[in-house]
Design a protein around this motif. Structure first.
Motif, mmCIF file in Angstrom:
data_model
loop_
_atom_site.group_PDB
_atom_site.id
_atom_site.type_symbol
_atom_site.label_atom_id
_atom_site.label_comp_id
_atom_site.label_asym_id
_atom_site.label_seq_id
_atom_site.Cartn_x
_atom_site.Cartn_y
_atom_site.Cartn_z
ATOM 1 N N GLY A 89 -21.336 20.700 -8.763
ATOM 2 C CA GLY A 89 -20.063 20.461 -9.088
ATOM 3 C C GLY A 89 -19.021 19.986 -7.875
ATOM 4 N N ILE A 90 -19.744 19.551 -6.643
ATOM 5 C CA ILE A 90 -19.054 19.306 -5.730
ATOM 6 C C ILE A 90 -18.883 17.757 -5.574
ATOM 7 C CG2 ILE A 90 -19.019 18.962 -3.195
ATOM 8 C CD1 ILE A 90 -19.034 21.626 -3.686
ATOM 9 N N GLN A 91 -17.529 17.443 -5.422
ATOM 10 C CA GLN A 91 -17.179 15.977 -5.351
ATOM 11 C C GLN A 91 -16.892 15.493 -3.776
ATOM 12 O OE1 GLN A 91 -16.724 14.102 -8.165
ATOM 13 N NE2 GLN A 91 -17.488 15.777 -9.221
ATOM 14 N N LEU A 92 -17.707 14.462 -3.428
ATOM 15 C CA LEU A 92 -17.724 13.911 -1.993
ATOM 16 C C LEU A 92 -17.226 12.471 -2.078
ATOM 17 C CD1 LEU A 92 -21.092 15.430 -0.809
ATOM 18 C CD2 LEU A 92 -18.941 16.120 -0.061
ATOM 19 N N ASN A 93 -16.458 12.063 -1.241
ATOM 20 C CA ASN A 93 -15.543 10.801 -1.513
ATOM 21 C C ASN A 93 -16.168 9.639 -1.089
ATOM 22 O OD1 ASN A 93 -13.298 12.566 -2.082
ATOM 23 N ND2 ASN A 93 -12.663 12.653 0.102
ATOM 24 N N ALA A 94 -17.278 9.474 -0.193
ATOM 25 C CA ALA A 94 -17.767 8.316 0.205
ATOM 26 C C ALA A 94 -19.309 8.054 -0.649
ATOM 27 C CB ALA A 94 -17.986 8.274 1.686
ATOM 28 N N ILE A 95 -19.299 6.990 -1.112
ATOM 29 C CA ILE A 95 -20.594 6.817 -1.818
ATOM 30 C C ILE A 95 -21.711 6.283 -0.570
ATOM 31 C CG2 ILE A 95 -19.411 6.094 -3.968
ATOM 32 C CD1 ILE A 95 -20.120 3.192 -3.392
ATOM 33 N N ASP A 96 -22.961 6.205 -0.860
ATOM 34 C CA ASP A 96 -23.849 6.154 -0.068
ATOM 35 C C ASP A 96 -24.653 4.811 -0.528
ATOM 36 O OD1 ASP A 96 -26.126 5.827 1.839
ATOM 37 O OD2 ASP A 96 -27.180 7.792 0.838
ATOM 38 N N GLY A 97 -24.460 3.784 0.348
ATOM 39 C CA GLY A 97 -24.775 2.519 -0.077
ATOM 40 C C GLY A 97 -26.295 2.049 0.424
ATOM 41 N N GLY A 98 -26.701 2.967 1.390
ATOM 42 C CA GLY A 98 -28.312 2.744 1.698
ATOM 43 C C GLY A 98 -28.163 1.531 2.750
ATOM 44 N N TRP A 99 -29.314 1.501 3.114
ATOM 45 C CA TRP A 99 -29.583 0.248 4.143
ATOM 46 C C TRP A 99 -29.459 -1.256 3.547
ATOM 47 C CZ3 TRP A 99 -32.751 -3.921 4.095
ATOM 48 C CH2 TRP A 99 -33.859 -3.842 3.306
ATOM 49 N N THR A 100 -29.644 -1.500 2.349
ATOM 50 C CA THR A 100 -29.537 -2.932 1.851
ATOM 51 C C THR A 100 -28.254 -3.117 1.662
ATOM 52 O OG1 THR A 100 -29.738 -1.702 -0.434
ATOM 53 C CG2 THR A 100 -31.565 -2.600 0.207
ATOM 54 N N SER A 101 -27.205 -2.289 1.318
ATOM 55 C CA SER A 101 -25.784 -2.569 1.471
ATOM 56 C C SER A 101 -25.288 -2.751 3.022
ATOM 57 C CB SER A 101 -24.946 -1.243 0.926
ATOM 58 O OG SER A 101 -25.217 -1.149 -0.564
ATOM 59 N N MET A 102 -25.691 -2.149 3.776
ATOM 60 C CA MET A 102 -25.275 -2.241 5.272
ATOM 61 C C MET A 102 -25.878 -3.637 5.616
ATOM 62 S SD MET A 102 -23.586 0.341 5.541
ATOM 63 C CE MET A 102 -23.557 0.615 3.847
ATOM 64 N N ALA A 103 -27.423 -3.769 5.431
ATOM 65 C CA ALA A 103 -27.671 -5.363 5.659
ATOM 66 C C ALA A 103 -26.823 -6.405 5.179
ATOM 67 C CB ALA A 103 -29.004 -5.372 5.218
ATOM 68 N N THR A 104 -26.413 -6.262 3.919
ATOM 69 C CA THR A 104 -25.398 -7.259 3.204
ATOM 70 C C THR A 104 -24.062 -7.558 4.071
ATOM 71 O OG1 THR A 104 -26.370 -6.747 1.089
ATOM 72 C CG2 THR A 104 -24.173 -7.923 1.111
ATOM 73 N N LEU A 105 -23.755 -6.314 4.569
ATOM 74 C CA LEU A 105 -22.458 -6.382 5.312
ATOM 75 C C LEU A 105 -22.653 -6.906 6.710
ATOM 76 C CD1 LEU A 105 -20.958 -2.869 4.784
ATOM 77 C CD2 LEU A 105 -19.839 -5.015 4.128
ATOM 78 N N ALA A 106 -23.768 -6.692 7.219
ATOM 79 C CA ALA A 106 -24.172 -7.211 8.601
ATOM 80 C C ALA A 106 -24.196 -8.979 8.524
ATOM 81 C CB ALA A 106 -25.554 -6.737 8.997
ATOM 82 N N TRP A 107 -24.794 -9.365 7.438
ATOM 83 C CA TRP A 107 -25.140 -10.718 7.211
ATOM 84 C C TRP A 107 -23.801 -11.385 6.921
ATOM 85 C CZ3 TRP A 107 -28.882 -12.621 10.055
ATOM 86 C CH2 TRP A 107 -29.779 -11.961 10.049
ATOM 87 N N ALA A 108 -22.859 -10.913 6.407
ATOM 88 C CA ALA A 108 -21.396 -11.260 5.970
ATOM 89 C C ALA A 108 -20.918 -11.731 7.353
ATOM 90 C CB ALA A 108 -20.765 -10.511 5.207
ATOM 91 N N TRP A 109 -21.254 -11.209 8.402
ATOM 92 C CA TRP A 109 -20.472 -11.383 9.588
ATOM 93 C C TRP A 109 -20.610 -12.897 10.111
ATOM 94 C CZ3 TRP A 109 -22.325 -10.353 15.441
ATOM 95 C CH2 TRP A 109 -21.259 -10.518 16.148
ATOM 96 N N PRO A 110 -19.703 -13.770 10.292
ATOM 97 C CA PRO A 110 -19.791 -15.230 10.497
ATOM 98 C C PRO A 110 -20.777 -15.676 11.838
ATOM 99 C CG PRO A 110 -17.420 -14.704 10.079
ATOM 100 C CD PRO A 110 -18.285 -13.338 10.269
ATOM 101 N N LEU A 111 -20.899 -14.513 12.813
ATOM 102 C CA LEU A 111 -21.564 -14.842 13.835
ATOM 103 C C LEU A 111 -23.073 -14.143 13.948
ATOM 104 C CD1 LEU A 111 -18.767 -14.626 16.712
ATOM 105 C CD2 LEU A 111 -19.672 -16.473 15.724
#
Length: 454
Positions: free
Chosen positions: A75-97
């Motif tokens: 019944g615990i509500q935690l605010n941040a969802i866990d995107g795992g490594w695939t979501s973080m890799a998506t964010l990394a490759w979105a960086w223009p450099l």
């Protein structure tokens, strides 16, 4: 510039299962392997990567819902969802450099090879995204692109030094000569090493307790499939699954732990011929030097201790996420914490009991650092639009790799904005790094002495 970026993106889109074998095929030809032998080795490596991804994905698809149900039952509500490594890799490759990190990694590696600062040739270029992700986190803290690349270069240096001193331990665990792993997840071993050394002095923990030891003591209950079944059934009970769902989960757990070592044998089959050819080639041209091939972590996937530890850490991680004050992330996509299990395997030499203890003690660090980075990662998602978030939704990664290094050096780089605490923490961290290098060099000598006396 756009053309260069397009080329790199084309290569990346092939994925590690094509990209890394292609590099090894080229390496095999360079070191004078016959095309047929080089092609077979490279293709077998590709099969090993795909096979390992299938089994890991199968296990995550099985374990993940049970973990989610466990948390919902609290019944615990935690605010941040866990995107795992695939979501973080998506964010990394979105960086223009992002694409510029390739020449930086290759350049640092070659410079260190020529100056004898490393003996490892890192061919795991696909995982360059980890350095990119570090860079974007640094930008999130400092706002400086220069600082971002500087910290990424420091990470490249450190991962190669760690790959060097880990090589003999990896060879003993895998029975694959001439290879090491350059995956940056092993950077956290710097913090795990003192815990392992402390356990040298604790009665009951100063014995080598690995999967083979368990088989000797408890027989069939330590067999891969039986252990997988028992652990998965316990997780199903924690999740309040029905009897039917629990038994299905149990068989899925048994299947995963049975298949992992089978797939891992493919890595040995693929890499042993290339390792021998590379060794012969280098000996003729660089007398007195040893060279290692730096690869991704799955070369260690045949070690049962990794999987027993990761599955046992699932309920432990969920309990800690619920009870730790200040934690804000709900573990889900990153619930299988290889980020600590693999480094713990190397630090302990495969001591299962120590791995579980270290994993339990280290899990709060991951949760708190994931919580700490949540605003930065969420803002990156909003800025890049690489990941769609609902209004007010936050995202992070519950098992963010080498979290302490990223936090410490991001804040050390923030000295440009007048922050000094990061510099102090970085000096302390570098002291532990030097201790780790020294300790693993001593272990290498001991392992080499064992080989000679055998």
């Amino acid at each position: 510039m756009d053309a260069i970026q397009s080329i790199f993106q084309f290569i990346l889109d092939m994925g590690a299962s094509v990209f890394v074998p292609l590099i090894l095929l080229i390496m095999g030809l360079i070191v004078r392997m016959k095309f047929k032998d080089a092609f077979v080795s490279a293709l077998t490596l590709g099969v090993a990567f795909v096979g390992m991804n299938l089994v890991v994905g199968f296990m995550m698809d099985s374990i993940g819902p049970a973990a989610q149900q466990f948390v919902e039952n609290t019944g615990i509500q935690l605010n941040a969802i866990d995107g795992g490594w695939t979501s973080m890799a998506t964010l990394a490759w979105a960086w223009p450099l992002a694409f510029l990190m390739f020449p930086f990694q290759i350049g640092v590696n070659l410079l260190m090879l020529f100056t004898r600062q490393t003996n490892t040739l890192n061919v795991d270029l696909w995982n360059v995204w980890g350095k990119i992700f570090t860079a974007v986190l640094v930008i999130g803290v400092t706002g400086s692109t220069t600082a971002a690349f500087a910290v990424a270069v420091i990470q490249m240096f450190i991962e190669l030094k760690i790959a060097d001193v880990n090589q003999k331990q990896i060879e003993k665990l895998t029975n694959i000569p001439g290879v090491t792993t350059t995956h940056s997840m092993n950077i956290i071993a710097v913090l795990l090493y003192p815990l392992n050394r402390l356990m040298d002095f604790i009665p009951g923990l100063n014995k080598q307790i690995n999967a083979n030891w368990l088989k000797e003591k408890i027989g069939v209950f330590a067999e891969n499939h039986v252990m997988g079944f028992i652990i998965a059934v316990l997780l199903g009970i924690f999740a309040r699954y029905s009897v039917q769902e629990t038994l299905i989960l149990g068989v899925q757990g048994a299947t995963a732990l049975t298949l992992f070592p089978m797939v891992a044998k493919l890595f040995m089959q693929a890499l042993a011929p290339l390792s021998d050819a590379t060794s012969d080639f280098m000996k003729k041209r660089f007398k007195g030097r040893k060279f290692f091939i730096g690869l991704d972590w799955p070369i260690l996937a045949g070690c049962n201790e990794v999987w027993v530890t990761t599955i046992l850490l699932v309920p432990i991680t969920l309990v800690l996420a619920v009870i730790l004050p200040g934690n804000n992330i709900l573990p889900f996509a990153g619930i299988i914490n290889l980020s600590i299990a693999v480094p713990a395997l190397l630090v302990t030499g495969g001591n299962l009991l120590r791995m579980i203890i270290i994993g339990t003690l280290g899990t709060p660090l991951f949760l708190y650092m994931a919580t700490e980075f949540t605003p930065t990662i969420t803002q990156l998602a909003l800025d890049t639009k690489a990941i769609e978030l609902s209004a007010g939704q936050m995202i992070s990664w519950s098992t963010i790799e080498y979290p302490a290094f990223r936090y410490i050096f991001a804040h050390a780089a923030n000295i440009i904005n007048g922050e000094f605490i990061g510099i102090i923490l970085a000096v302390l961290w570098l002291g532990l790094f030097a201790w780790y290098i020294k300790g693993m060099k001593e272990r290498t000598k001991a392992l080499e002495a064992e080989e000679k006396s055998a």
